[in-house]
Scaffold this active site. Sequence first.
Site, PDB file in Angstrom:
ATOM      1  N   ILE A  13       1.006  -1.461   0.035  1.00  0.00           N
ATOM      2  CA  ILE A  13      -0.082  -0.063   0.068  1.00  0.00           C
ATOM      3  C   ILE A  13       0.850   1.383  -0.051  1.00  0.00           C
ATOM      4  O   ILE A  13       0.731   2.325  -0.929  1.00  0.00           O
ATOM      5  CB  ILE A  13      -0.880   0.007   1.061  1.00  0.00           C
ATOM      6  N   ASP A  34      11.793   3.240   4.922  1.00  0.00           N
ATOM      7  CA  ASP A  34      11.567   1.879   4.847  1.00  0.00           C
ATOM      8  C   ASP A  34      12.657   0.853   5.345  1.00  0.00           C
ATOM      9  O   ASP A  34      13.901   1.239   4.909  1.00  0.00           O
ATOM     10  CB  ASP A  34      11.028   1.348   3.521  1.00  0.00           C
ATOM     11  N   THR A 131      -6.216  -1.049  10.647  1.00  0.00           N
ATOM     12  CA  THR A 131      -6.813  -2.107   9.812  1.00  0.00           C
ATOM     13  C   THR A 131      -8.184  -2.582  10.462  1.00  0.00           C
ATOM     14  O   THR A 131      -8.452  -2.076  11.809  1.00  0.00           O
ATOM     15  CB  THR A 131      -6.123  -3.423   9.857  1.00  0.00           C
ATOM     16  N   ASP A 132      -9.202  -3.221   9.566  1.00  0.00           N
ATOM     17  CA  ASP A 132     -10.436  -3.384  10.293  1.00  0.00           C
ATOM     18  C   ASP A 132     -10.303  -4.573  11.293  1.00  0.00           C
ATOM     19  O   ASP A 132     -11.235  -4.957  12.149  1.00  0.00           O
ATOM     20  CB  ASP A 132     -11.501  -3.853   9.164  1.00  0.00           C
ATOM     21  N   TYR A 157      -1.216 -10.313  14.922  1.00  0.00           N
ATOM     22  CA  TYR A 157      -0.939  -9.163  13.990  1.00  0.00           C
ATOM     23  C   TYR A 157      -2.203  -7.965  14.443  1.00  0.00           C
ATOM     24  O   TYR A 157      -1.783  -6.978  14.985  1.00  0.00           O
ATOM     25  CB  TYR A 157      -1.165  -9.303  12.594  1.00  0.00           C
ATOM     26  N   ALA A 159      -3.696  -7.515  17.252  1.00  0.00           N
ATOM     27  CA  ALA A 159      -3.352  -7.144  18.637  1.00  0.00           C
ATOM     28  C   ALA A 159      -2.279  -6.121  18.625  1.00  0.00           C
ATOM     29  O   ALA A 159      -2.582  -5.197  19.467  1.00  0.00           O
ATOM     30  CB  ALA A 159      -3.287  -8.346  19.316  1.00  0.00           C
ATOM     31  N   LEU A 197      -3.924 -13.403   0.080  1.00  0.00           N
ATOM     32  CA  LEU A 197      -4.901 -14.336  -0.620  1.00  0.00           C
ATOM     33  C   LEU A 197      -4.857 -13.911  -2.344  1.00  0.00           C
ATOM     34  O   LEU A 197      -4.505 -15.225  -2.986  1.00  0.00           O
ATOM     35  CB  LEU A 197      -6.310 -14.078  -0.175  1.00  0.00           C
TER      36      LEU A 197
HETATM   37  P1  NAD Z   1       3.533  -4.748   3.502  1.00  0.00           P
HETATM   38  O1  NAD Z   1       3.857  -5.825   4.358  1.00  0.00           O
HETATM   39  O2  NAD Z   1       3.452  -4.850   2.121  1.00  0.00           O
HETATM   40  O3  NAD Z   1       4.560  -3.449   3.646  1.00  0.00           O
HETATM   41  C1  NAD Z   1       5.009  -3.153   4.905  1.00  0.00           C
HETATM   42  C2  NAD Z   1       6.246  -2.420   4.515  1.00  0.00           C
HETATM   43  O4  NAD Z   1       6.842  -1.695   5.730  1.00  0.00           O
HETATM   44  C3  NAD Z   1       7.456  -2.792   3.791  1.00  0.00           C
HETATM   45  O5  NAD Z   1       8.044  -2.040   2.901  1.00  0.00           O
HETATM   46  C4  NAD Z   1       8.264  -3.156   4.883  1.00  0.00           C
HETATM   47  O6  NAD Z   1       9.750  -3.130   4.390  1.00  0.00           O
HETATM   48  C5  NAD Z   1       8.097  -1.920   5.757  1.00  0.00           C
HETATM   49  N1  NAD Z   1       8.620  -2.150   7.132  1.00  0.00           N
HETATM   50  C6  NAD Z   1       8.309  -3.242   8.134  1.00  0.00           C
HETATM   51  N2  NAD Z   1       9.208  -3.008   9.186  1.00  0.00           N
HETATM   52  C7  NAD Z   1       9.528  -1.956   9.139  1.00  0.00           C
HETATM   53  C8  NAD Z   1      10.210  -0.950   9.986  1.00  0.00           C
HETATM   54  N3  NAD Z   1      10.311  -1.486  11.395  1.00  0.00           N
HETATM   55  N4  NAD Z   1      10.763   0.117   9.868  1.00  0.00           N
HETATM   56  C9  NAD Z   1      10.506   0.671   8.459  1.00  0.00           C
HETATM   57  N5  NAD Z   1       9.923  -0.038   7.457  1.00  0.00           N
HETATM   58  C10 NAD Z   1       9.236  -1.125   8.034  1.00  0.00           C
HETATM   59  O7  NAD Z   1       2.050  -4.184   4.104  1.00  0.00           O
HETATM   60  P2  NAD Z   1       0.803  -3.386   3.242  1.00  0.00           P
HETATM   61  O8  NAD Z   1       0.008  -4.589   2.890  1.00  0.00           O
HETATM   62  O9  NAD Z   1       1.458  -2.385   2.428  1.00  0.00           O
HETATM   63  O10 NAD Z   1       0.200  -2.649   4.703  1.00  0.00           O
HETATM   64  C11 NAD Z   1       0.603  -1.351   4.890  1.00  0.00           C
HETATM   65  C12 NAD Z   1      -0.276  -0.844   6.294  1.00  0.00           C
HETATM   66  O11 NAD Z   1      -1.558  -1.045   6.057  1.00  0.00           O
HETATM   67  C13 NAD Z   1       0.181  -1.773   7.526  1.00  0.00           C
HETATM   68  O12 NAD Z   1       0.037  -0.872   8.629  1.00  0.00           O
HETATM   69  C14 NAD Z   1      -1.211  -2.615   7.666  1.00  0.00           C
HETATM   70  O13 NAD Z   1      -1.332  -3.063   8.967  1.00  0.00           O
HETATM   71  C15 NAD Z   1      -2.257  -1.674   6.918  1.00  0.00           C
HETATM   72  N6  NAD Z   1      -3.069  -2.282   6.234  1.00  0.00           N
HETATM   73  C16 NAD Z   1      -3.264  -3.228   5.444  1.00  0.00           C
HETATM   74  C17 NAD Z   1      -4.272  -3.866   4.647  1.00  0.00           C
HETATM   75  C18 NAD Z   1      -4.006  -4.785   3.602  1.00  0.00           C
HETATM   76  O14 NAD Z   1      -5.054  -5.434   3.201  1.00  0.00           O
HETATM   77  N7  NAD Z   1      -2.809  -4.986   3.011  1.00  0.00           N
HETATM   78  C19 NAD Z   1      -5.522  -3.410   5.027  1.00  0.00           C
HETATM   79  C20 NAD Z   1      -5.759  -2.535   6.072  1.00  0.00           C
HETATM   80  C21 NAD Z   1      -4.477  -1.851   6.691  1.00  0.00           C
HETATM   81  P1  TYD Z   2      -4.812 -12.599   3.878  1.00  0.00           P
HETATM   82  O1  TYD Z   2      -4.826 -12.171   2.288  1.00  0.00           O
HETATM   83  O2  TYD Z   2      -3.754 -13.214   4.528  1.00  0.00           O
HETATM   84  O3  TYD Z   2      -5.719 -11.383   4.608  1.00  0.00           O
HETATM   85  P2  TYD Z   2      -6.127 -11.364   6.223  1.00  0.00           P
HETATM   86  O4  TYD Z   2      -6.065 -12.416   6.625  1.00  0.00           O
HETATM   87  O5  TYD Z   2      -5.459 -10.335   6.652  1.00  0.00           O
HETATM   88  O6  TYD Z   2      -7.700 -11.137   5.891  1.00  0.00           O
HETATM   89  O7  TYD Z   2      -6.336 -13.582   3.876  1.00  0.00           O
HETATM   90  C1  TYD Z   2      -7.591 -13.247   3.425  1.00  0.00           C
HETATM   91  C2  TYD Z   2      -8.555 -14.456   3.540  1.00  0.00           C
HETATM   92  O8  TYD Z   2      -8.004 -15.543   2.827  1.00  0.00           O
HETATM   93  C3  TYD Z   2      -8.619 -14.904   4.922  1.00  0.00           C
HETATM   94  O9  TYD Z   2      -9.847 -15.280   5.401  1.00  0.00           O
HETATM   95  C4  TYD Z   2      -7.490 -16.167   4.905  1.00  0.00           C
HETATM   96  C5  TYD Z   2      -7.912 -16.707   3.422  1.00  0.00           C
HETATM   97  N1  TYD Z   2      -6.755 -17.261   2.815  1.00  0.00           N
HETATM   98  C6  TYD Z   2      -6.953 -18.729   2.534  1.00  0.00           C
HETATM   99  O10 TYD Z   2      -7.950 -19.064   2.612  1.00  0.00           O
HETATM  100  N2  TYD Z   2      -5.754 -19.182   1.912  1.00  0.00           N
HETATM  101  C7  TYD Z   2      -4.433 -18.653   1.843  1.00  0.00           C
HETATM  102  O11 TYD Z   2      -3.525 -19.268   1.404  1.00  0.00           O
HETATM  103  C8  TYD Z   2      -4.382 -17.356   2.173  1.00  0.00           C
HETATM  104  C9  TYD Z   2      -2.999 -16.635   2.302  1.00  0.00           C
HETATM  105  C10 TYD Z   2      -5.558 -16.578   2.798  1.00  0.00           C
END
Ligand code: NAD
Ligand code: TYD
Length: 352
Positions: A13, A34, A131-132, A157, A159, A197
């Site tokens: 993101i 980063d 996050t939700d 995560y 928590a 996923l």
């Molecule tokens: P991601 O795992 O793809 O990226 C995380 C980034 O943070 C990476 O570039 C990593 O190198 C960097 N990072 C990790 N530890 C670090 C540290 N100690 N210092 C500096 N950089 C560090 O994560 P994402 O999916 O892009 O999520 C980004 C944010 O959005 C997170 O806070 C996550 O909780 C939140 N979020 C994600 C989702 C989702 O669906 N992916 C949904 C809601 C909220």
């Molecule tokens: P994920 O992308 O890990 O996001 P989150 O758990 O943060 O919502 O998983 C999305 C949903 O898909 C979750 O209910 C777990 C499920 N899942 C599978 O069924 N198989 C998989 O291999 C993965 C990674 C996730």
Amino acid sequence: MRRLLVTGGAGFIGSNFVRYWISCYPDDRVVNLDALTYAGNLENLREIETAPGYRFVHGDITDRDCVDRLFAEEAIDTVVNFAAESHVDRSILGPEAFIKTNIQGTFVLLEAARAAWQGEAQDRRFLHVSTDEVYGSLAPEAAAFTEQHRYAPNSPYSASKAASDHLVRAYHKTYGMPVLTTNCSNNYGPYQFPEKLIPLVILNALEGKPVPVYGDGMNIRDWLYVDDHCSGIDAVLADGRPGSVYNIGGNNEWHNIDIITLICERLDNLQPGQGSYQDLITYVKDRPGHDRRYAMDARRMQTELGWTPQHDFPEGLEETLKWYLDNLEWCDRVRTGEYRKYYATQYGEEAL
Ligand code: NAD
Ligand code: TYD
């Protein structure tokens, strides 16, 4: 003109956000801090790495000296904190890094911002991306999470994210820090690391590997295209009330099995293989503490800030599938030895 410190801007993101911000506000300063963990990849930022206002700093948000130095050197007035350990399954296998980055790291950023902005915090903003999942699991017929929903995180995560949200809240109540928290639903789109996923299903299917469905596949997630998350954060930075929380979501709930089947169907069309990709769908052991359902009530975003998602799901998913098909080399490159080790632990050697 704003001067942003974006943390975790090389991740999924964060890198979409950095690209979004530079294309919308080319005169702003964007400092991307980063640590480049397995999830961070500078290749994600190739398009903008020479943009005039952009600077990358390889460093850790838990390193107070590094963060202090950036506040001083760059006169940062806006923090957008994406940096986190973000994958639930990894948090189950090894929670420690989650506590360090998500809780300690957020604390360090808050302290550095408090020290740097002392007495002149009015026009500053500290936006914490959450996050939700902090709200826990919803019953099938329950109303979607509002900002008032009680916190009930179920994984290490969620928590750790909940703990960081509480710290952010406390810094507003206690020190008057101009904080904003966004709690967003599951994102999808280009550059998502293939442990999550949607990209995992795409790549496993294309490679003829089992497509793993946890449990009965009836868990529900609310999916939002990553650009819509970026525009939501933009809206909150522009007009959000300091101290407030904003739920961001796509109003787009899907059972896992339906989304997995849809991806296989669309791939059958875009990149036909031998037989249907659906034949690869394999039910596997459930995730411990697996939340049954997430759904976001994003009405505050709409009524207060006029934000709504712009991408409908079939169109966003199609774009995402095409992006992965066009970027298979990126996928190969990000799946390093470290990822292969995680994959073997999570899914078994035989799934490799
Ligand atoms: P991601 O795992 O793809 O990226 C995380 C980034 O943070 C990476 O570039 C990593 O190198 C960097 N990072 C990790 N530890 C670090 C540290 N100690 N210092 C500096 N950089 C560090 O994560 P994402 O999916 O892009 O999520 C980004 C944010 O959005 C997170 O806070 C996550 O909780 C939140 N979020 C994600 C989702 C989702 O669906 N992916 C949904 C809601 C909220
Ligand atoms: P994920 O992308 O890990 O996001 P989150 O758990 O943060 O919502 O998983 C999305 C949903 O898909 C979750 O209910 C777990 C499920 N899942 C599978 O069924 N198989 C998989 O291999 C993965 C990674 C996730």
